[in-house]
Design a protein around this motif. Structure first.
Motif, PDB file in Angstrom:
ATOM      1  N   ALA A 229      38.028  35.811  38.401  1.00 46.93           N
ATOM      2  CA  ALA A 229      36.513  36.351  38.362  1.00 46.93           C
ATOM      3  C   ALA A 229      36.057  37.114  39.635  1.00 46.93           C
ATOM      4  O   ALA A 229      36.416  36.631  40.599  1.00 46.93           O
ATOM      5  CB  ALA A 229      35.477  34.969  38.233  1.00 46.93           C
ATOM      6  N   GLY A 230      35.660  38.184  39.204  1.00 48.29           N
ATOM      7  CA  GLY A 230      34.805  38.979  40.223  1.00 48.29           C
ATOM      8  C   GLY A 230      33.376  38.896  39.931  1.00 48.29           C
ATOM      9  O   GLY A 230      32.866  39.232  38.659  1.00 48.29           O
ATOM     10  N   VAL A 265      36.363  35.937  43.547  1.00 40.24           N
ATOM     11  CA  VAL A 265      36.160  36.938  44.396  1.00 40.24           C
ATOM     12  C   VAL A 265      34.712  37.238  44.485  1.00 40.24           C
ATOM     13  O   VAL A 265      34.498  37.816  43.472  1.00 40.24           O
ATOM     14  CB  VAL A 265      36.984  37.992  44.877  1.00 40.24           C
ATOM     15  CG1 VAL A 265      36.452  38.927  45.999  1.00 40.24           C
ATOM     16  CG2 VAL A 265      38.398  37.526  45.530  1.00 40.24           C
ATOM     17  N   GLN A 266      33.670  36.932  45.148  1.00 33.46           N
ATOM     18  CA  GLN A 266      32.231  37.593  45.206  1.00 33.46           C
ATOM     19  C   GLN A 266      32.406  38.960  45.877  1.00 33.46           C
ATOM     20  O   GLN A 266      32.753  39.460  46.777  1.00 33.46           O
ATOM     21  CB  GLN A 266      31.342  36.785  46.192  1.00 33.46           C
ATOM     22  CG  GLN A 266      30.028  37.192  46.112  1.00 33.46           C
ATOM     23  CD  GLN A 266      28.981  36.541  46.967  1.00 33.46           C
ATOM     24  OE1 GLN A 266      29.259  35.277  47.091  1.00 33.46           O
ATOM     25  NE2 GLN A 266      28.422  37.123  47.764  1.00 33.46           N
ATOM     26  N   MET A 276      37.060  44.703  39.466  1.00 32.45           N
ATOM     27  CA  MET A 276      38.014  43.635  39.518  1.00 32.45           C
ATOM     28  C   MET A 276      38.643  43.037  38.110  1.00 32.45           C
ATOM     29  O   MET A 276      39.418  42.922  37.934  1.00 32.45           O
ATOM     30  CB  MET A 276      37.712  42.699  40.429  1.00 32.45           C
ATOM     31  CG  MET A 276      37.319  42.988  41.780  1.00 32.45           C
ATOM     32  SD  MET A 276      36.439  41.511  42.711  1.00 32.45           S
ATOM     33  CE  MET A 276      36.029  42.494  44.275  1.00 32.45           C
TER      34      MET A 276
ATOM     35  N   SER B  91      38.322  48.143  43.790  1.00 28.18           N
ATOM     36  CA  SER B  91      37.955  46.875  43.035  1.00 28.18           C
ATOM     37  C   SER B  91      38.956  46.952  41.945  1.00 28.18           C
ATOM     38  O   SER B  91      39.384  45.686  41.731  1.00 28.18           O
ATOM     39  CB  SER B  91      36.662  47.266  42.484  1.00 28.18           C
ATOM     40  OG  SER B  91      36.340  48.167  41.397  1.00 28.18           O
ATOM     41  N   VAL B  92      39.514  47.929  41.524  1.00 26.92           N
ATOM     42  CA  VAL B  92      40.407  47.920  40.274  1.00 26.92           C
ATOM     43  C   VAL B  92      41.801  47.298  40.949  1.00 26.92           C
ATOM     44  O   VAL B  92      42.359  46.500  40.234  1.00 26.92           O
ATOM     45  CB  VAL B  92      40.632  49.239  39.349  1.00 26.92           C
ATOM     46  CG1 VAL B  92      41.925  48.924  38.589  1.00 26.92           C
ATOM     47  CG2 VAL B  92      39.404  49.603  38.845  1.00 26.92           C
ATOM     48  N   GLY B  95      41.374  43.558  41.516  1.00 23.72           N
ATOM     49  CA  GLY B  95      41.497  42.597  40.293  1.00 23.72           C
ATOM     50  C   GLY B  95      43.070  42.492  39.960  1.00 23.72           C
ATOM     51  O   GLY B  95      43.456  41.657  39.703  1.00 23.72           O
ATOM     52  N   MET B  98      44.903  40.408  42.269  1.00 22.99           N
ATOM     53  CA  MET B  98      44.473  38.981  42.096  1.00 22.99           C
ATOM     54  C   MET B  98      45.173  38.587  40.776  1.00 22.99           C
ATOM     55  O   MET B  98      45.499  37.359  40.932  1.00 22.99           O
ATOM     56  CB  MET B  98      42.905  38.822  41.887  1.00 22.99           C
ATOM     57  CG  MET B  98      41.978  38.920  43.003  1.00 22.99           C
ATOM     58  SD  MET B  98      40.299  39.584  42.616  1.00 22.99           S
ATOM     59  CE  MET B  98      39.539  38.099  42.075  1.00 22.99           C
TER      60      MET B  98
END
Lengths: 609, 350
Positions: A229-230, A265-266, A276, B91-92, B95, B98
């Protein structure tokens, strides 16, 4: 003066000062009604502020099971001098006004048609407690006790709730019970009780739970197997990801290593939050975010990329009052068009629209399956009323036989088999004729299956192209995928009485509570019978068009100024706009059954003339 | 000029430890201008990955928008690529990382992409110490829109059209140091000898590794007066150290004088070997790096080499304590608590 009377049919409103700890006391009151087996609904009406401003909490008790907001206050519990003028004014004639009479009430607040019940809350607290914070907190329990005595709430039920509330701090149970009883005793010694307006135990809630939609969505994401989760905090969606984090921390942590089977991640903003989500989904994890209107605006660019590059994603839009920053702590359904057509170019998105918490849970699970099956963003549209208010709801249900639908993903074996057949993997090839191509995840195969994900025009093999024909082919296939989506999304729900009526009503989301009550009111009080349909998804299933075609006039009930859902119907189904009549509410408060009933009755009367 | 790359390869091309030839690390033919510095950087990436025996498909290559961001198409054909939107590559990449911590993340960006629209995301990827190599192909101008100054253009630098940049340039290396980046380097696209070992070290680093590579734009920013032209950079370059990359578990064959070098061991056991050129240079001293950088700026030098490295760096996953397995490999049985647990959860709401 004729006092209000009745059993299990009332609205109690609490007028508090934000930040004084009243929320848990007010909630205990609501839960005591629930635990007496009587349907109730509770709503927070709060300012966009942390402390000090007026805040209200409204509980509707309805034996008939009506769970929408009802206008008019039967009992007002007022402990906020700042809002007293409007609080007194909002009480129905014959209703009751409970206040702190430690000091005399100013004559400006006296109405002849209202019953005043004074309780010396501060006085009692000054006598019982020496600590300032205790005085403030226990004042809340004193009024809970007073209301319990006045309404005939079973004291054992309230005590049970107090015990549950302070399970982890058992030392606080006794003092809270003591404060509650101080309120009870004061009423018993000074007023006739119970009032004519009261509650009585029933067995009408079955196995229902009381939960807010954000929590239900968060738990849904856990069950759906979301691992990433972003997110970026924004009212009223924040508690959704917080719930996901809370249940993940509880259910997805290795007790030995402390390592989590989740990454949350916030982000620095909503743009990054959705980036994300795309990166993670592209890489084969189930990832989601939650936001509200202003955040959705920021995510537009990425939504377009996800649509065109065909990347699964789940996004929950907990709608609040707009436009712009609007009313962050009020509710609306005014992001529909933005969500449906987010981003530039020919872009459109699948929307799921739950109406209650258990459906929030189900639709979250569905959203992840659909996102991967359709390889596109799925936007779950809720609103502040559903997200942040507690609702009486069917329990959350999960079938252990359910398996995640990961969609069309080629494995290394699939790629080898494809190659053995002399076929080449094409990321955007429509192999099955349903518009949905196959994808591969990074690192699947050392030499086969890699492709370039891009937002620029591309051919079936994901290669950059400026060939207009090839670009049009991709756009046409996306249209085909859109048609496939119509068949696999949750179906609308119909409330029809053997097609007796030529009048229809369409509603969706939290408007449902009031709409269903309005159907009863129209029938009982206006003699009007109508058929109804609850929409659950966009694009529309064929049955939506059939429903509209089967009726001469269709009322579309929604909570925004511009009748955005109606626009979607007109635009997507090419319906004559004259057939769709707007019933709107956009004051930031949940729509009421009276508003719908009056709107429809007035319109029908007008066209008869 | 042809845009079709011949498929023929000599059968006896040498293979690396994982059985790939150098050509297996190439991409499609570049569509950038002939002589573009970015192509040299692509070449250095190819060489570094080949020499490190990285399996190409284990690399995820990501970029934003711009000339530089086109380059992932020109290397590592068997890697999945992601050409995101302008400035949003970090940001991509976050993610993606992650979802699967086991892959190698290689982000390519430009000075427009990083220092303007993407500044926020760049900064926060550093803050989270995302395990990735972030290469900025820095030419101080916008090539795709024909030569406007970028935010890294130096004050006083003259553009091809003759206008003088009135604003201070953003120094990405200085900023990264200030933000706590755990691997910071600068190089020059024309200096493969320095760039290849830097890329190798950065790929081995556990955490965010920035390499700001000055890469002159031959078409729009290679004129007299530009401080990002080939001539200007060559005249003002000042290397911090001669760099050698020593892979894990491989005998050290590079000869060097122990008395004048420093070995920095990276998390995977490999090390970067620095032959000291600057007096007292220790790349593990952030304060010294910041001060040296300021000094170079004052003296009109362009400092290159490994400016700073933290060998103890902990990446995002270690910070947030996520599972050691890639999260995208977890199945229903790992993730779904089941109906029994849900019944207990329901009870909490009654």
């Amino acid at each position: 003066m004729r006092n209000l009377t009745g059993v299990n049919d009332l609205v109690v409103r609490f007028a508090n000062v934000n930040g004084t700890g009243s929320a848990s006391a007010n909630n205990m009151f609501a839960m005591s009604i629930f635990r007496m087996g009587i349907p109730m609904t509770a709503k927070n009406i709060f300012p966009s502020n942390i402390q000090g401003l007026p805040t209200w909490y409204e509980v509707r008790v309805s034996e008939k099971g009506y769970l929408g907001r009802r206008e008019g206050v039967d009992i007002m519990l007022c402990v906020n001098p700042q809002s007293m003028k409007q609080d007194v004014a909002s009480v129905k004639p014959g209703g009751y006004f409970l206040y702190d009479n430690t000091k005399n009430l100013h004559k400006d607040f006296i109405r002849e048609d209202v019953n005043y019940i004074g309780i010396p809350m501060i006085g009692i607290c000054m006598r019982l407690y020496s600590d300032a914070r205790q005085r403030q907190l226990f004042k809340n329990m004193i009024y809970v006790g007073a209301l319990a005595a006045l309404l005939d709430i079973e004291l054992e039920v309230v005590k049970g709730i107090i015990a549950d509330e302070f399970k982890k701090k058992p030392k606080l149970i006794e003092p809270n019970v003591q404060a509650m009883m101080a309120g009870v005793n004061y009423i018993k010694e000074n007023y006739e009780h119970p009032l004519g307006l009261r509650v009585e135990r029933r067995d009408l809630v079955g196995d229902a739970i009381v939960i807010d939609g954000n929590t239900a969505c968060g738990i849904g994401a856990v069950y759906a197997g979301a691992t990433v989760a972003g997110w970026y905090p924004i009212t009223p969606s924040t508690s959704l990801v917080e719930a996901f984090a809370k249940y993940s921390n509880r259910l997805r942590v290795d007790p030995e290593t402390g390592l989590k089977k989740v990454a949350i991640v916030q982000a620095e903003d909503e743009l990054a939050a959705f980036g994300m989500v795309l990166g993670a989904n592209w890489n084969g994890a189930r990832a989601f975010t939650a936001t509200s209107g202003p955040g959705l605006s920021l995510m537009n660019e990425f939504l377009g990329l996800a649509y065109f590059a065909e990347i699964p994603a789940v996004l929950v839009d907990v709608q609040r009052g707009g436009p712009s920053t609007g009313m962050p702590t009020r509710t609306q359904q005014s992001d529909l068009l933005l969500a449906a057509y987010a981003s530039h170019g020919d872009t459109k998105h699948v929307l799921l629209i739950p109406s209650n918490p258990s459906e929030c849970f189900d639709f979250m699970a569905d959203a992840f399956d659909l996102a991967e099956r359709l390889q596109t963003p799925i936007i779950v549209m809720t609103d502040l009323d559903l997200g942040m208010n507690e609702h009486l709801s069917a329990p959350l249900k999960w079938d252990d036989a359910r398996r995640y639908d990961r969609g069309k993903v080629y494995t290394a074996e699939d790629l080898d088999a494809l190659s053995a057949m002399g076929k080449q993997f094409g990321r955007y090839l429509d192999v099955d004729g349903d518009g949905i191509p196959y994808r591969t995840l990074p690192a699947t195969h050392p030499t086969k299956g890699s492709f370039f994900t891009r937002g620029t025009s591309h051919d079936e093999y994901a290669r950059y192209t400026e060939d207009g024909v090839k670009n049009a082919q991709v756009l046409d296939r996306l249209s085909k995928k859109w048609d496939t989506a119509k068949e696999i999304l949750p179906l609308p729900e119909f409330y029809q009485t053997q097609n007796e009526s030529n009048i229809g009503m369409i509603f969706f989301g939290t408007t449902t509570y009031a709409a269903l009550e309005a159907i009863d009111l129209l029938k009982q009080e206006e003699g009007i019978t109508l058929d109804a349909m609850r929409a659950t998804a966009f694009p529309f299933h064929a049955s939506v068009e059939e429903f509209i075609e089967a009726h001469d006039q269709v009322f579309v009930v929604e909570q925004n100024r511009d009748a955005q859902f109606r626009t979607l119907l007109i635009n997507e189904l090419e319906i004559n706009p004259k057939k769709l009549i707007k019933i709107l509410n956009y004051d930031g408060m949940p729509i009421t059954a009276d508003a719908i009933r009056n709107g429809i009755a007035k319109h029908l009367e007008a066209i008869k003339l | 000029m042809t845009y079709i790359k011949p498929k023929f390869r000599h059968p006896d091309l040498p293979k690396n430890a994982v059985g790939f030839t150098k050509t297996d690390y190439e991409g499609v033919i570049s569509t950038l201008c002939a002589g573009c510095g970015h192509d040299s950087i692509s070449g250095s990436i190819v060489q570094a990955c080949y020499e490190m025996s990285i399996e190409p498909h284990r690399v995820a290559k990501l970029s934003g928008i711009g000339c530089s961001s086109k380059t992932p198409n020109y290397f590592l054909n068997n890697s999945h690529g992601f050409n995101s939107v302008h400035g949003r590559m970090p940001s991509v990449a976050t993610g993606a990382n992650m979802a699967n911590r086991d892959l190698i993340y290689l982000g390519v960006s430009g000075d427009g992409d990083t220092a303007s629209i993407g500044m926020g995301q760049f900064v926060h990827a550093i803050r989270r110490n995302l395990n990735m190599l972030y290469i900025v192909m820095n030419n101080g101008c916008y090539g795709l829109t024909k030569g406007q100054d970028s935010a890294t253009a130096d004050a006083g630098s003259v553009s091809k059209s003759g206008s003088v940049n009135p604003f201070e340039g953003i120094d990405l290396v200085g900023m990264a140091l200030e933000l706590g980046a755990t691997f910071v380097a600068r190089s020059f696209s024309g200096d493969k000898t320095q760039l290849v070992p830097l890329i190798k070290a950065a790929l081995s680093h556990n955490g965010f590794a920035l390499i700001d590579v000055l890469s002159p734009c031959v078409t729009f920013n290679n004129n007299v007066g530009s401080t990002k032209s080939y001539d200007y950079v060559r005249d003002h370059i000042e290397a911090l150290a001669e760099i050698g990359y020593v892979p894990e578990k491989e005998e050290i064959t590079v000869s060097y004088d122990r008395g004048s070098s420093v070995d920095v061991e990276l998390h995977d056991g490999s090390s970067v070997q620095l032959h000291k050129l600057a007096d007292g240079w220790d790349p593990r001293d952030r304060q010294a790096a910041m001060s040296r950088l300021q000094q170079a700026k004052a003296e009109g030098e362009i400092l290159t080499g490994l400016v700073y490295v933290d060998p103890e760096s902990k990446d995002l996953h270690e910070i947030i304590k996520s599972d050691k397995r890639p999260l995208n490999s977890l199945k229903e049985e790992d993730l779904c608590p089941g109906a029994g647990v849900l019944a207990m959860i329901n009870d909490e709401f009654r």
